[in-house]
Design a protein around this motif. Structure first.
Motif, PDB file in Angstrom:
ATOM      1  N   MET A 376      57.089 -42.274   0.513  1.00  0.00           N
ATOM      2  CA  MET A 376      56.001 -41.888   1.416  1.00  0.00           C
ATOM      3  C   MET A 376      56.232 -40.505   1.992  1.00  0.00           C
ATOM      4  O   MET A 376      55.293 -39.707   2.130  1.00  0.00           O
ATOM      5  N   ALA A 377      57.470 -40.188   2.345  1.00  0.00           N
ATOM      6  CA  ALA A 377      57.777 -38.849   2.855  1.00  0.00           C
ATOM      7  C   ALA A 377      57.512 -37.789   1.793  1.00  0.00           C
ATOM      8  O   ALA A 377      56.983 -36.710   2.091  1.00  0.00           O
ATOM      9  N   ALA A 378      57.857 -38.094   0.532  1.00  0.00           N
ATOM     10  CA  ALA A 378      57.607 -37.137  -0.553  1.00  0.00           C
ATOM     11  C   ALA A 378      56.117 -36.936  -0.769  1.00  0.00           C
ATOM     12  O   ALA A 378      55.644 -35.802  -0.970  1.00  0.00           O
ATOM     13  N   ALA A 379      55.344 -38.030  -0.722  1.00  0.00           N
ATOM     14  CA  ALA A 379      53.893 -37.924  -0.892  1.00  0.00           C
ATOM     15  C   ALA A 379      53.280 -37.112   0.249  1.00  0.00           C
ATOM     16  O   ALA A 379      52.426 -36.236   0.020  1.00  0.00           O
ATOM     17  N   GLY A 380      53.711 -37.375   1.493  1.00  0.00           N
ATOM     18  CA  GLY A 380      53.175 -36.625   2.621  1.00  0.00           C
ATOM     19  C   GLY A 380      53.528 -35.152   2.568  1.00  0.00           C
ATOM     20  O   GLY A 380      52.688 -34.285   2.832  1.00  0.00           O
ATOM     21  N   SER A 381      54.771 -34.845   2.217  1.00  0.00           N
ATOM     22  CA  SER A 381      55.176 -33.437   2.116  1.00  0.00           C
ATOM     23  C   SER A 381      54.435 -32.727   0.991  1.00  0.00           C
ATOM     24  O   SER A 381      53.996 -31.575   1.148  1.00  0.00           O
ATOM     25  N   GLY A 382      54.284 -33.413  -0.147  1.00  0.00           N
ATOM     26  CA  GLY A 382      53.534 -32.815  -1.248  1.00  0.00           C
ATOM     27  C   GLY A 382      52.081 -32.576  -0.891  1.00  0.00           C
ATOM     28  O   GLY A 382      51.499 -31.540  -1.257  1.00  0.00           O
ATOM     29  N   LYS A 383      51.479 -33.508  -0.166  1.00  0.00           N
ATOM     30  CA  LYS A 383      50.095 -33.331   0.260  1.00  0.00           C
ATOM     31  C   LYS A 383      49.955 -32.141   1.202  1.00  0.00           C
ATOM     32  O   LYS A 383      48.978 -31.385   1.126  1.00  0.00           O
ATOM     33  N   PHE A 384      50.946 -31.956   2.083  1.00  0.00           N
ATOM     34  CA  PHE A 384      50.863 -30.829   3.013  1.00  0.00           C
ATOM     35  C   PHE A 384      50.957 -29.498   2.271  1.00  0.00           C
ATOM     36  O   PHE A 384      50.176 -28.575   2.535  1.00  0.00           O
ATOM     37  N   VAL A 385      51.907 -29.389   1.343  1.00  0.00           N
ATOM     38  CA  VAL A 385      52.085 -28.129   0.615  1.00  0.00           C
ATOM     39  C   VAL A 385      50.858 -27.819  -0.239  1.00  0.00           C
ATOM     40  O   VAL A 385      50.310 -26.703  -0.194  1.00  0.00           O
ATOM     41  N   LEU A 386      50.391 -28.799  -1.007  1.00  0.00           N
ATOM     42  CA  LEU A 386      49.220 -28.565  -1.851  1.00  0.00           C
ATOM     43  C   LEU A 386      47.953 -28.413  -1.025  1.00  0.00           C
ATOM     44  O   LEU A 386      46.997 -27.765  -1.465  1.00  0.00           O
ATOM     45  N   GLY A 387      47.938 -29.004   0.185  1.00  0.00           N
ATOM     46  CA  GLY A 387      46.759 -28.872   1.033  1.00  0.00           C
ATOM     47  C   GLY A 387      46.543 -27.474   1.564  1.00  0.00           C
ATOM     48  O   GLY A 387      45.457 -27.159   2.065  1.00  0.00           O
ATOM     49  N   LEU A 388      47.557 -26.607   1.469  1.00  0.00           N
ATOM     50  CA  LEU A 388      47.396 -25.214   1.887  1.00  0.00           C
ATOM     51  C   LEU A 388      46.695 -24.367   0.831  1.00  0.00           C
ATOM     52  O   LEU A 388      46.335 -23.221   1.107  1.00  0.00           O
ATOM     53  N   ILE A 389      46.503 -24.921  -0.362  1.00  0.00           N
ATOM     54  CA  ILE A 389      45.900 -24.148  -1.460  1.00  0.00           C
ATOM     55  C   ILE A 389      44.508 -23.628  -1.105  1.00  0.00           C
ATOM     56  O   ILE A 389      44.188 -22.460  -1.399  1.00  0.00           O
ATOM     57  N   PRO A 390      43.613 -24.433  -0.498  1.00  0.00           N
ATOM     58  CA  PRO A 390      42.281 -23.889  -0.184  1.00  0.00           C
ATOM     59  C   PRO A 390      42.320 -22.635   0.672  1.00  0.00           C
ATOM     60  O   PRO A 390      41.498 -21.725   0.485  1.00  0.00           O
ATOM     61  N   PHE A 391      43.269 -22.551   1.611  1.00  0.00           N
ATOM     62  CA  PHE A 391      43.357 -21.366   2.463  1.00  0.00           C
ATOM     63  C   PHE A 391      44.031 -20.210   1.735  1.00  0.00           C
ATOM     64  O   PHE A 391      43.580 -19.064   1.834  1.00  0.00           O
ATOM     65  N   VAL A 392      45.087 -20.505   0.988  1.00  0.00           N
ATOM     66  CA  VAL A 392      45.834 -19.433   0.313  1.00  0.00           C
ATOM     67  C   VAL A 392      44.966 -18.733  -0.730  1.00  0.00           C
ATOM     68  O   VAL A 392      45.003 -17.503  -0.872  1.00  0.00           O
ATOM     69  N   PHE A 393      44.164 -19.507  -1.440  1.00  0.00           N
ATOM     70  CA  PHE A 393      43.353 -18.937  -2.529  1.00  0.00           C
ATOM     71  C   PHE A 393      41.890 -18.751  -2.129  1.00  0.00           C
ATOM     72  O   PHE A 393      41.022 -18.637  -2.991  1.00  0.00           O
ATOM     73  N   SER A 394      41.623 -18.698  -0.829  1.00  0.00           N
ATOM     74  CA  SER A 394      40.232 -18.559  -0.386  1.00  0.00           C
ATOM     75  C   SER A 394      39.617 -17.220  -0.767  1.00  0.00           C
ATOM     76  O   SER A 394      38.396 -17.113  -0.897  1.00  0.00           O
ATOM     77  N   SER A 395      40.446 -16.203  -0.960  1.00  0.00           N
ATOM     78  CA  SER A 395      39.911 -14.885  -1.297  1.00  0.00           C
ATOM     79  C   SER A 395      39.541 -14.744  -2.764  1.00  0.00           C
ATOM     80  O   SER A 395      38.776 -13.845  -3.126  1.00  0.00           O
ATOM     81  N   CYS A 396      40.071 -15.613  -3.618  1.00  0.00           N
ATOM     82  CA  CYS A 396      39.806 -15.465  -5.054  1.00  0.00           C
ATOM     83  C   CYS A 396      39.140 -16.690  -5.674  1.00  0.00           C
ATOM     84  O   CYS A 396      38.835 -16.675  -6.871  1.00  0.00           O
TER      85      CYS A 396
END
Length: 570
Positions: A376-396
């Motif tokens: 569960m900790a791995a799933a939550g951490s992975g979701k947090f890291v991948l959840g930043l993708i919309p903001f990181v790639f918002s310019s492209c």
């Protein structure tokens, strides 16, 4: 010194005549002290919500621990102290590699034939409560405000967890109503918390960052840590009750009501108090120093109740008299709005599908290889890291493109898991565990975009109802998820196959119905939608006027005939 303050607050240097914004708001200006505190408080408050919803995932022990538990039970029964109290004591002291001493163990139901059925029933009742809580909270929040629903939901969550501390005096059927109320509290909070933060910001990039930092994923990891630190049902629910109460009190003092909601609801006095506090917390000198207030004033000309500085409003009697009670809207008004209905229903399906898949994997996490807390900790951490993708790639990349890639990656992982199962790979294999965590984590960017859509696509006076409907669809999916995970041992390929089909359909619906981008400013009311077929609309109006003229002519003819045939009165 003054130069440095002006550098920090460049809005003070712009020309202020005309009531408009002469300079564009910057990203850092959009996040004042109030917005930062509100964001932190609302996301930290996800911790007791996630811990309450996912509590049933720790109820059932692993097969190896069950063997030790049954051995302890058999030895206690053969001895002189073969009572339930002895069984519970031995179950709690069995060296079980960090296994959770759950309510099922307390009730002497763990590792029995009925354990899985009872765990599934408790999970379903929590999600049914969330279904009703989300729908009710959406309506109440649009009628009475966002802040009361948030604080009441957290307080109810604290009371429900405190009530579960009496479980040693209850049987499991008597505890089901408590779990249902607990789910309702969680559903109410998840519907309203994001709206309050999003409505305090002006820029789309700021709202995107808030959604990317959504606290659910980190709260999953926090739930796993809490279960590891408090591996006893009493300690666990006591900790959640205390944390939830602290969060409720903190939000009560930190958060103010949404200025956008106060404006659209014509709550002038409350708007004055909230805007004054916002100016004070964000260290502004006047009404014009806060970007959100500037944006509300700029958009006020098109709104029913334009926002102006307090001094101007106090001296303007015509302005005060023009304020009328805001119309009361319902879910029926939302659904009958033709310009919103297709996107609303499409988004509701996305919430439903994503929730079935996400919670299906959450509730099946005890069947995967490895430690459930670590998974569960791995799933939550992975979701947090991948959840930043919309903001990181918002310019492209547009939001729709990010959502499509996210759903495609999750669907691909689900199809690969299905292929592995059909090839004879056991459910407890390492490959299945990694692919399951990947499917759950890869879906998080889509979750973030869906949450953002649910706040930006709908006007202020319907925003929480729209989110309530979408969250209700999500909670309905989470009701189905435990039923599907119940069959993960008997027919795992059917269980995973349903996930893969749902995600594939979600990809198609997202591609067809959801927009690429949305307006940069939040709408306060439903805009007038021009007709896509002006000629057809003109002919329809002409035909309607012809019908009206025919009716008038027919009525005049009937009246003349009546006057001719009417008998003369003496």
């Amino acid at each position: 010194m003054m130069a440095s303050r002006d550098a920090i607050h460049p809005l003070r240097n712009r020309r202020r005549e005309g009531g408009g914004m002469e300079e564009k708001i910057t990203f850092l200006q959009d996040f004042g002290l109030y917005q930062i505190c509100l964001l932190a408080a609302t996301q930290i408050s996800y911790m007791p919500i996630a811990a309450s919803i996912l509590s049933s995932s720790f109820m059932k022990r692993s097969e190896g621990s069950c063997a030790l538990l049954l051995e302890a039970r058999n030895s206690s029964v053969s001895g002189t102290n073969g009572t339930n109290g002895t069984n519970r004591y031995l179950a709690n002291t069995v060296p079980s590699s960090g296994e959770f001493f759950s309510l099922l163990t307390l009730w002497d139901l763990d590792c029995t034939e009925d354990a899985v059925d009872i765990q599934t029933t408790i999970s379903i009742m929590v999600m049914i409560g969330g279904l009703f809580g989300a729908s009710i909270a959406g309506f109440v929040a649009d009628r009475y405000g966002r802040k009361p629903v948030m604080t009441a939901s957290l307080a109810l969550c604290s009371l429900s967890n405190a009530a579960l501390l009496l479980s040693s005096f209850l049987s499991w059927p008597l505890a089901l109503p408590i779990f249902t109320v607990l789910g309702a509290a969680c559903g109410g909070y998840m519907t309203t918390n994001l709206v309050l933060v999003v409505e305090s910001l002006c820029l789309p990039s700021s709202r995107l960052l808030v959604v990317a930092l959504n606290g659910w994923s980190l709260s999953m990891a926090g739930t796993a840590l809490l279960a590891f630190m408090c591996p006893n049902w009493f300690q666990y629910h006591l900790s959640v009750a205390i944390i939830s109460l602290i969060c409720a009190v903190g939000l009560f003092f930190i958060a103010d009501e949404s200025l956008r909601w106060l404006k659209s609801s014509h709550k002038v006095t409350r708007f004055d108090r909230a805007s004054s506090r916002l100016i004070r917390l964000n260290r502004g000198e006047t009404f014009k120093d806060i970007p959100l207030l500037c944006q509300l004033e700029k958009d006020g000309a098109a709104a029913a109740a334009p926002v102006r500085p307090l001094a101007a409003r106090e001296s303007d009697e015509s302005y005060q008299s023009s304020l009328s009670q805001a119309p009361s809207l319902s879910y029926f008004d939302l659904l009958k709005e033709r310009s919103l209905r297709p996107r609303l229903l499409s988004l509701a399906y996305c919430f439903f599908s994503s929730s079935v898949v996400s919670f299906g994997f959450y509730f099946a996490i005890d069947s995967l290889s490895g430690n459930r807390c670590a998974n569960m900790a791995a799933a939550g951490s992975g979701k947090f890291v991948l959840g930043l993708i919309p903001f990181v790639f918002s310019s492209c990349a547009s939001r729709k493109q990010v959502a499509l890639v996210s759903v495609a990656a999750s669907a691909t992982a689900a199809w690969v898991v299905l292929a592995c199962l059909l090839a004879g790979l056991p459910l407890q294999s390492l490959a299945i565990m990694l692919l399951s965590i990947l499917a759950t984590a890869a879906l998080d960017p889509n979750w973030k975009i869906s949450h953002l859509y649910s706040t930006e696509m709908f006007p202020t006076n319907m925003r929480n109802m729209a989110r309530g409907l979408c969250n209700s669809a999500g909670r309905f999916g989470s009701v189905i998820a435990p039923l599907l995970s119940h069959f993960r041992h008997a027919a795992p390929y059917v269980y995973i196959g349903i996930f893969a089909v749902l995600l594939t359909a979600q990809f198609a619906i997202t591609a067809i119905f959801l927009p690429n981008q949305l307006p940069s400013t939040l709408q306060d009311a439903v805009p007038a939608v021009p007709s896509d077929r002006p000629e057809e609309e003109r002919r329809r109006k002409a035909k309607r006027s012809e019908y009206d003229e025919d009716d008038d002519a027919r009525s005049r003819e009937d009246s003349s005939q009546l006057s001719e045939t009417a008998p003369l009165t003496p």
